[in-house]
Motif scaffolding. Structure first.
Motif, mmCIF file in Angstrom:
data_model
loop_
_atom_site.group_PDB
_atom_site.id
_atom_site.type_symbol
_atom_site.label_atom_id
_atom_site.label_comp_id
_atom_site.label_asym_id
_atom_site.label_seq_id
_atom_site.Cartn_x
_atom_site.Cartn_y
_atom_site.Cartn_z
ATOM 1 N N SER B 90 0.809 -1.220 0.000
ATOM 2 C CA SER B 90 0.000 0.000 0.000
ATOM 3 C C SER B 90 0.841 1.269 0.000
ATOM 4 C CB SER B 90 -0.933 0.005 1.214
ATOM 5 O OG SER B 90 -0.184 -0.230 2.380
ATOM 6 N N VAL B 91 2.126 1.164 0.257
ATOM 7 C CA VAL B 91 2.949 2.361 0.256
ATOM 8 C C VAL B 91 4.124 2.184 -0.700
ATOM 9 C CG1 VAL B 91 2.357 3.000 2.625
ATOM 10 C CG2 VAL B 91 4.374 1.593 2.197
ATOM 11 N N GLY B 92 4.874 3.273 -0.910
ATOM 12 C CA GLY B 92 6.073 3.171 -1.736
ATOM 13 C C GLY B 92 6.144 4.215 -2.826
ATOM 14 N N LEU B 93 4.983 4.792 -3.188
ATOM 15 C CA LEU B 93 5.000 5.836 -4.213
ATOM 16 C C LEU B 93 4.296 7.079 -3.687
ATOM 17 C CD1 LEU B 93 4.022 3.777 -7.403
ATOM 18 C CD2 LEU B 93 6.301 4.594 -6.765
ATOM 19 N N CYS B 94 4.858 8.247 -3.992
ATOM 20 C CA CYS B 94 4.226 9.515 -3.641
ATOM 21 C C CYS B 94 3.549 10.066 -4.895
ATOM 22 C CB CYS B 94 5.254 10.511 -3.115
ATOM 23 S SG CYS B 94 6.023 9.965 -1.580
ATOM 24 N N ASP B 95 2.232 10.172 -4.839
ATOM 25 C CA ASP B 95 1.448 10.593 -6.008
ATOM 26 C C ASP B 95 1.864 11.938 -6.575
ATOM 27 O OD1 ASP B 95 -0.030 8.382 -5.958
ATOM 28 O OD2 ASP B 95 -1.913 9.314 -5.342
ATOM 29 N N ASN B 96 2.363 12.811 -5.692
ATOM 30 C CA ASN B 96 2.629 14.186 -6.126
ATOM 31 C C ASN B 96 3.978 14.344 -6.818
ATOM 32 O OD1 ASN B 96 3.836 13.567 -3.627
ATOM 33 N ND2 ASN B 96 4.094 15.713 -3.153
ATOM 34 N N LEU B 97 4.777 13.278 -6.843
ATOM 35 C CA LEU B 97 6.098 13.392 -7.462
ATOM 36 C C LEU B 97 6.123 12.636 -8.794
ATOM 37 C CD1 LEU B 97 8.477 12.808 -4.426
ATOM 38 C CD2 LEU B 97 7.633 14.972 -5.324
ATOM 39 N N ARG B 101 11.415 11.001 -9.873
ATOM 40 C CA ARG B 101 11.688 11.416 -8.498
ATOM 41 C C ARG B 101 11.304 10.331 -7.501
ATOM 42 N NH1 ARG B 101 12.270 16.911 -7.120
ATOM 43 N NH2 ARG B 101 12.795 18.156 -8.933
ATOM 44 N N PHE B 103 11.337 7.150 -8.203
ATOM 45 C CA PHE B 103 12.262 6.050 -8.434
ATOM 46 C C PHE B 103 13.464 6.150 -7.500
ATOM 47 C CE2 PHE B 103 14.619 3.058 -11.013
ATOM 48 C CZ PHE B 103 13.614 2.285 -11.552
ATOM 49 N N LEU B 105 13.703 8.235 -4.791
ATOM 50 C CA LEU B 105 13.416 8.846 -3.491
ATOM 51 C C LEU B 105 14.231 8.175 -2.380
ATOM 52 C CD1 LEU B 105 11.792 10.792 -1.784
ATOM 53 C CD2 LEU B 105 9.968 9.107 -1.674
ATOM 54 N N GLY B 106 14.942 9.005 -1.616
ATOM 55 C CA GLY B 106 15.729 8.484 -0.503
ATOM 56 C C GLY B 106 17.157 8.101 -0.886
ATOM 57 N N GLU B 146 3.694 12.782 -13.169
ATOM 58 C CA GLU B 146 3.422 12.446 -11.774
ATOM 59 C C GLU B 146 2.802 11.057 -11.693
ATOM 60 O OE1 GLU B 146 1.076 15.506 -10.020
ATOM 61 O OE2 GLU B 146 2.663 16.988 -10.208
ATOM 62 N N GLU B 148 0.488 10.113 -9.972
ATOM 63 C CA GLU B 148 -0.969 10.249 -9.915
ATOM 64 C C GLU B 148 -1.637 9.831 -11.229
ATOM 65 O OE1 GLU B 148 -3.346 13.588 -7.563
ATOM 66 O OE2 GLU B 148 -2.533 14.303 -9.458
#
Lengths: 324, 258
Positions: B90-97, B101, B103, B105-106, B146, B148
């Motif tokens: 359920s997590v791992g991607l930020c819709d706004n990026l 970015r 790919f 992240l971190g 994005e 999204e």
């Protein structure tokens, strides 16, 4: 349709709404004030107010970017002003500015640590610190104001810290432009900026990718405190005095600037330039009311009505941009 | 053949969320070169267990050993640095990026100019573009779009592509074939096998015992936060394992009564 071609642009750039509103207001104010609003002297004073409110708004925008909110900035602004005025004559204006900024950073760290360590909503923590530091400011000044006599305000440092003009415009504007550029580059082009927006977009996803969410939020609060205190320093540098109520209600204007400027309160989507134009719109409206001779007791009401109308107009524009 | 010493060793792990006992005295070993199917019903504790392994949850008690060293601090950053890539459900991607970015992240690649780290957007775009093409995202999707904009399957593909690209020592897949079409599913399963062949440890979480039985060399079954079975696929058929899952709750009660 030519207008329809603009839709993707509006969708991608949430700040376009505030640019449009700013342009319309400038036209309206210029046309209806018989030269009393649109003259160099008045616009320079609008820009000075924009600079101080804008610096504060930039910090608030960064915090909003992480999905949190900082409403303590009005008090931080006041603390910055008082610390600067208190130390500038006793020690040195440059050191006084650094001390003011350090106090701002400390207030930001206080907010950020409480919020990230305890998991308490930032709205309530910063509401508390808004009152705490306002209380300290009022207690410290004991009803009097801190001031630097006009004659003592000479020298390059006083000039640079809001006490002088460059080409007729207060030096605060130079700070604003420089800081805007630095922060925009940081936000768009560095890992820190990428992570800040990621935290606001989805803190749990950012965490799962190894981002230290708490550190990013703490950094945003510290930056917000620093900018608010620095903005207070510049305002104190211009006025030469401040009392315990300095910066009251400015936090609300700063948040309004951000939201009008296209910052999403849920986080992850902010526009720094938009927040600045938001600050410009708010200070323009205020100055328009002044030059039109509106009695000060009506300011709040009229400002509020115009803000609501602007927000509504922006919303309509946003909705239009997503229709076919 | 798997190594003798386990790469990941979980010993007597307990985890509480408030009063809820999510993991109960779980002990399990994972070796390099294994593909382990982690199976169980909803709420069995599969995802919770792997979220400990990838650093999201800190166990209440018990030990986790990685590569012969005890893990003392739990944070996704440390797990990633240790070479554990996880495809979360359920997590791992930020819709706004943008995809690029997200790919990186971190672990953003940087170019330093006067000591200041700037994002190396060129590198970020190039590699993420290559991966989204390999994983069959629509042609009109670019790495600058994005997240999204993406469909459920495309999001899943981005997560899988990222984990495979950064693969290091361990790849954990939590319900990786969710949202995927039949053909994409086959592709993912094939990837899981390839990773195993390359000597990585693959932990594959699913509801579907029949699907994972074909892939895995070992199956671990969980139920109510406990491990109730741990068997090589060569020693038990999928039908037998399904029976274990079906009987799971009851068997556990019997054990406790003894």
């Amino acid at each position: 349709m030519a207008l329809a071609a603009l839709k993707p642009l509006v969708r991608r750039h949430a700040e376009i709404g505030i640019f449009l509103i700013a342009a319309l207001l400038v036209l309206w104010f210029s046309a209806s004030s018989d030269g009393r609003w649109a003259n160099f002297y008045n616009l320079a004073s609008v820009l000075q107010v924009t600079a101080t409110l804008g610096l504060m708004s930039l910090g608030v925008a960064l915090v909003i970017g992480t999905g949190e909110i900082d409403i303590s900035v009005g008090s931080t602004f006041g603390m910055g002003a008082l610390v600067y005025l208190w130390l500038a004559l006793r020690v040195d204006p440059a050191l006084a500015m650094l001390a003011a900024v350090a106090v701002g950073a400390a207030i930001g760290a206080f907010n950020g640590l409480l919020i990230t360590r305890t998991g308490t909503p930032s709205l309530i923590i910063t509401l508390g610190s808004l009152m705490i530091f306002r209380g300290i400011a009022i207690a410290l000044t004991e009803g009097f104001s801190f001031s630097i006599p006009y004659g003592d305000r000479s020298g390059a440092t006083y000039w640079a810290l809001g006490g002088g003009d460059l080409l007729g415009i207060n030096t605060a504007l130079v700070w604003l432009v420089v800081i805007l550029v630095v922060l925009t580059v940081t936000l768009k082009m560095t890992p820190f900026g990428n992570r800040l927006l990621a935290v606001g977009g989805s803190a749990s996803s950012a965490h799962s990718r190894g981002v230290r969410v708490d550190r990013i939020k703490l950094a945003a609060f510290v930056l917000s405190g620093v900018l608010a205190a620095f903005s207070g320093t510049l305002e104190a540098g211009k006025l030469g005095f401040a009392d315990g109520s300095m910066g009251r209600l400015m936090e609300l204007q700063a948040i309004a600037s951000c939201v009008l400027g296209g910052c999403l309160l849920a986080g992850g989507r902010i526009s720094l330039i938009g927040a600045l134009v938001g600050a410009f719109v708010l200070s323009s409206i205020q100055s328009y009311l002044v030059v039109m001779g509106v009695k000060p007791q009506w300011f709040m009401l009229l400002l509020g009505i115009i803000v609501v109308a602007a927000a509504y107009g922006d919303r309509r524009l946003r909705n239009w941009s997503v229709t076919r | 053949m798997p190594d003798k010493t386990p790469l990941i060793q979980v010993k007597n792990l307990d985890l509480y969320f408030g009063a809820f006992h999510a993991l109960k005295n779980v002990s399990v070993d994972f070796h390099s070169g294994e593909l382990v199917g982690l199976v169980g019903d909803n709420g069995a504790g599969k995802t919770t267990l792997i979220r400990v392994l990838c650093g999201i949850h800190k166990p209440t008690s018990g030990e986790v050993w990685f590569d012969g060293r005890q893990v003392k601090e739990f944070h996704p950053k440390l797990a990633i640095d240790n070479g554990i890539e996880t495809i979360q459900q359920s997590v791992g991607l930020c819709d706004n990026l943008s995809i690029a970015r997200n790919f990186y992240l971190g672990r953003e690649p940087v170019r330093r100019i006067m000591g200041i780290p700037f994002l190396d957007m060129g590198k970020m775009r190039d590699l993420s573009t290559k991966v989204i093409r390999e994983f069959g995202l629509r042609d009109n999707v670019s790495a600058d779009d994005e997240v999204e904009r993406l469909s459920g399957g495309e999001r899943q593909s981005v997560k899988i592509g990222r984990a495979v690209e950064f693969k290091n020592r361990v790849v954990i897949m939590d319900e990786p074939t969710n949202h995927l079409s039949v053909r994409e599913r086959e592709h993912v399963n094939e990837l899981a096998l390839q990773l195993k062949e390359q000597g990585l440890l693959v932990i594959y979480i699913t509801h579907d015992i029949f699907q994972v039985h074909k892939l895995a060399n070992r199956i671990v079954i969980m139920e109510n936060g406990e491990k109730i079975e741990d068997a090589l696929t060569s020693s038990m058929t999928a039908d037998q394992l399904e029976e274990v899952i079906r009987q799971g709750g009851r068997k556990v009660e019997k054990r406790e009564a003894v």
